[in-house]
Scaffold this motif. Structure first.
Motif, PDB file in Angstrom:
ATOM      1  N   LEU A 238       0.907  -1.263   0.048  1.00  0.00           N
ATOM      2  CA  LEU A 238      -0.056   0.069   0.079  1.00  0.00           C
ATOM      3  C   LEU A 238       0.933   1.280  -0.026  1.00  0.00           C
ATOM      4  N   LEU A 239       2.046   1.190   0.404  1.00  0.00           N
ATOM      5  CA  LEU A 239       3.075   2.281   0.644  1.00  0.00           C
ATOM      6  C   LEU A 239       3.207   2.954  -0.744  1.00  0.00           C
ATOM      7  N   ARG A 240       3.029   2.230  -1.990  1.00  0.00           N
ATOM      8  CA  ARG A 240       3.343   2.693  -3.211  1.00  0.00           C
ATOM      9  C   ARG A 240       2.358   3.818  -3.415  1.00  0.00           C
ATOM     10  N   CYS A 241       1.130   3.900  -2.710  1.00  0.00           N
ATOM     11  CA  CYS A 241       0.139   4.698  -3.188  1.00  0.00           C
ATOM     12  C   CYS A 241       0.338   6.156  -2.535  1.00  0.00           C
ATOM     13  N   ALA A 242       1.423   6.307  -1.683  1.00  0.00           N
ATOM     14  CA  ALA A 242       1.533   7.532  -0.953  1.00  0.00           C
ATOM     15  C   ALA A 242       2.804   8.241  -1.589  1.00  0.00           C
ATOM     16  N   ASN A 243       2.610   9.672  -1.412  1.00  0.00           N
ATOM     17  CA  ASN A 243       3.514  10.572  -2.028  1.00  0.00           C
ATOM     18  C   ASN A 243       4.668  10.590  -1.111  1.00  0.00           C
ATOM     19  N   SER A 244       4.500  10.614   0.191  1.00  0.00           N
ATOM     20  CA  SER A 244       5.503  10.761   1.361  1.00  0.00           C
ATOM     21  C   SER A 244       5.233   9.674   2.160  1.00  0.00           C
ATOM     22  N   LEU A 245       6.422   9.169   3.071  1.00  0.00           N
ATOM     23  CA  LEU A 245       6.286   8.172   3.901  1.00  0.00           C
ATOM     24  C   LEU A 245       6.607   8.791   5.414  1.00  0.00           C
ATOM     25  N   SER A 246       6.180   8.296   6.417  1.00  0.00           N
ATOM     26  CA  SER A 246       6.547   8.268   7.862  1.00  0.00           C
ATOM     27  C   SER A 246       6.837   7.150   8.408  1.00  0.00           C
ATOM     28  N   PHE A 247       7.993   7.060   9.311  1.00  0.00           N
ATOM     29  CA  PHE A 247       8.456   5.852  10.138  1.00  0.00           C
ATOM     30  C   PHE A 247       8.105   5.987  11.495  1.00  0.00           C
ATOM     31  N   LEU A 248       7.491   7.049  11.923  1.00  0.00           N
ATOM     32  CA  LEU A 248       7.169   6.814  13.296  1.00  0.00           C
ATOM     33  C   LEU A 248       6.160   5.627  13.634  1.00  0.00           C
ATOM     34  N   ARG A 249       6.376   5.173  14.952  1.00  0.00           N
ATOM     35  CA  ARG A 249       5.840   3.793  15.119  1.00  0.00           C
ATOM     36  C   ARG A 249       4.903   4.072  16.481  1.00  0.00           C
ATOM     37  N   GLY A 250       3.485   3.454  16.192  1.00  0.00           N
ATOM     38  CA  GLY A 250       2.786   3.666  17.327  1.00  0.00           C
ATOM     39  C   GLY A 250       2.063   2.398  17.667  1.00  0.00           C
ATOM     40  N   VAL A 251       2.875   1.461  17.499  1.00  0.00           N
ATOM     41  CA  VAL A 251       2.345  -0.033  17.774  1.00  0.00           C
ATOM     42  C   VAL A 251       3.424  -0.953  18.404  1.00  0.00           C
ATOM     43  N   ASP A 252       3.040  -1.715  19.375  1.00  0.00           N
ATOM     44  CA  ASP A 252       4.140  -2.734  20.140  1.00  0.00           C
ATOM     45  C   ASP A 252       4.678  -3.806  19.395  1.00  0.00           C
ATOM     46  N   ILE A 253       6.022  -3.700  19.407  1.00  0.00           N
ATOM     47  CA  ILE A 253       6.640  -4.829  18.646  1.00  0.00           C
ATOM     48  C   ILE A 253       7.667  -5.510  19.817  1.00  0.00           C
ATOM     49  N   SER A 254       7.336  -5.453  20.972  1.00  0.00           N
ATOM     50  CA  SER A 254       8.240  -6.276  22.028  1.00  0.00           C
ATOM     51  C   SER A 254       8.148  -7.755  21.871  1.00  0.00           C
ATOM     52  N   HIS A 255       7.040  -8.387  21.287  1.00  0.00           N
ATOM     53  CA  HIS A 255       7.107  -9.743  21.015  1.00  0.00           C
ATOM     54  C   HIS A 255       7.807 -10.157  19.892  1.00  0.00           C
ATOM     55  N   TRP A 256       8.255  -9.263  18.879  1.00  0.00           N
ATOM     56  CA  TRP A 256       9.371  -9.619  17.877  1.00  0.00           C
ATOM     57  C   TRP A 256      10.427  -9.756  18.289  1.00  0.00           C
ATOM     58  N   ASN A 257      11.483 -10.292  17.411  1.00  0.00           N
ATOM     59  CA  ASN A 257      12.830 -10.537  17.847  1.00  0.00           C
ATOM     60  C   ASN A 257      13.851  -9.553  16.676  1.00  0.00           C
ATOM     61  N   VAL A 258      15.119  -9.541  16.887  1.00  0.00           N
ATOM     62  CA  VAL A 258      15.759  -8.440  16.175  1.00  0.00           C
ATOM     63  C   VAL A 258      15.460  -9.034  14.661  1.00  0.00           C
ATOM     64  N   ASN A 259      15.568 -10.343  14.422  1.00  0.00           N
ATOM     65  CA  ASN A 259      15.513 -10.744  12.967  1.00  0.00           C
ATOM     66  C   ASN A 259      14.351 -10.400  12.422  1.00  0.00           C
TER      67      ASN A 259
END
Length: 285
Positions: A238-259
């Motif tokens: 979907l990102l291809r539909c935008a003119n510009s992008l933001s990388f500010l995060r508002g979701v929890d990724i504590s259950h992810w790992n570094v990979n």
């Protein structure tokens, strides 16, 4: 601090692994964000893409230096009725109102410098942040991994973009298009009478009041307010539909790992490269 990670770069593997691990450890620091090299595309087909070499700290949008932006948020998930259908009429009204309001703010804003003030006059950039994609999928109770889900969201994104462009074009005819169009036309019109005539026809058909219109956050493909479900990464195109992008995060990724953290950014980077490197040679106007 914004760390720009160029996925295309090839540092020594051990060094690269160490950098990603450090960034992972800093993931919840409010002073640190990870961004990727990107460009800012134009909603107006007469204007070229630009390199995003700065970040608006309040919104996290990557932008050209000394550029003037009016940020406005539109949450698409708020336009879903109980049956899962989008209330397109209500959404269209909000989008049109957003363009009108943003255009007025360009006239009344006090900008931080003369250079930014000039950019406001020249480009009249809007950053209509289209949010709530993951929330929309969750409310509709559809599979975020299904191609049909992505296709429906891309159709909605196209409707949003078309609506914003139509309103910007209407304002251009009423109040005048952004002066950047005339700046771009100086080189084209130098080609002689035939080129000048073609350019004027293109301006009449395609000129917009605003150089840029839409922005998205790479993290808005996830439902907000909870752990980021990795199934939703299939919505990243979907990102291809935008003119510009933001990388500010508002979701929890504590259950992810570094990979998983690293693969997320690598996948975003691949989508951006595909979008920018294989684009059309010239836009149709």
């Amino acid at each position: 601090m914004f760390f720009v990670m160029d996925i295309r770069a090839s540092p020594p593997r051990q060094c690269e692994d160490r950098i990603w691990r450090h960034l992972w450890e800093l993931r919840d620091s409010v002073t640190v964000s990870v961004v990727l090299p990107t460009i800012v595309s134009s909603a107006c087909p007469l204007l070229a893409d630009e390199r995003a070499d700065a970040v608006l700290s309040a919104t996290g949008i990557q932008v050209p230096q000394n550029s003037a932006w009016i940020p406005i948020e539109v949450d698409v998930s708020r336009f879903v009725n109980d049956s899962g259908d989008i209330r397109l009429g209500a959404l269209e009204k909000v989008l049109n109102d957003s363009v009108d309001r943003g255009d007025s703010l360009h006239n009344s804003n006090t900008w931080s410098s003369t250079a930014v003030q000039i950019d406001s006059w020249l480009n009249r950039r809007l950053a209509v942040a289209v949010r709530g994609w993951g929330d929309l999928v969750r409310r509709r109770r559809v599979d975020p991994r299904a191609f049909q889900t992505l296709k429906e969201l891309e159709d909605l994104a196209e409707f949003i973009g078309k609506t914003l462009r139509a309103r910007s074009r209407a304002l251009a005819r009423e109040k005048g298009y952004c002066p950047a169009v005339d700046v771009a036309g100086t080189k084209v019109q130098a080609g002689g009478g035939e080129m000048k005539l073609r350019w004027r026809r293109a301006v009449d058909r395609s000129a917009l009041r605003h150089r840029n219109l839409t922005t998205m956050s790479v993290w808005d493909v996830f439902p907000q307010g909870g752990p980021a479900d990795l199934r939703y990464v299939d919505l990243l195109p979907l990102l291809r539909c935008a003119n510009s992008l933001s990388f500010l995060r508002g979701v929890d990724i504590s259950h992810w790992n570094v990979n998983e953290f690293r693969r997320f950014y690598e996948r975003v980077g691949a989508i951006l490269r595909c979008s920018y490197d294989s684009g059309p040679i010239a836009k149709q106007v």
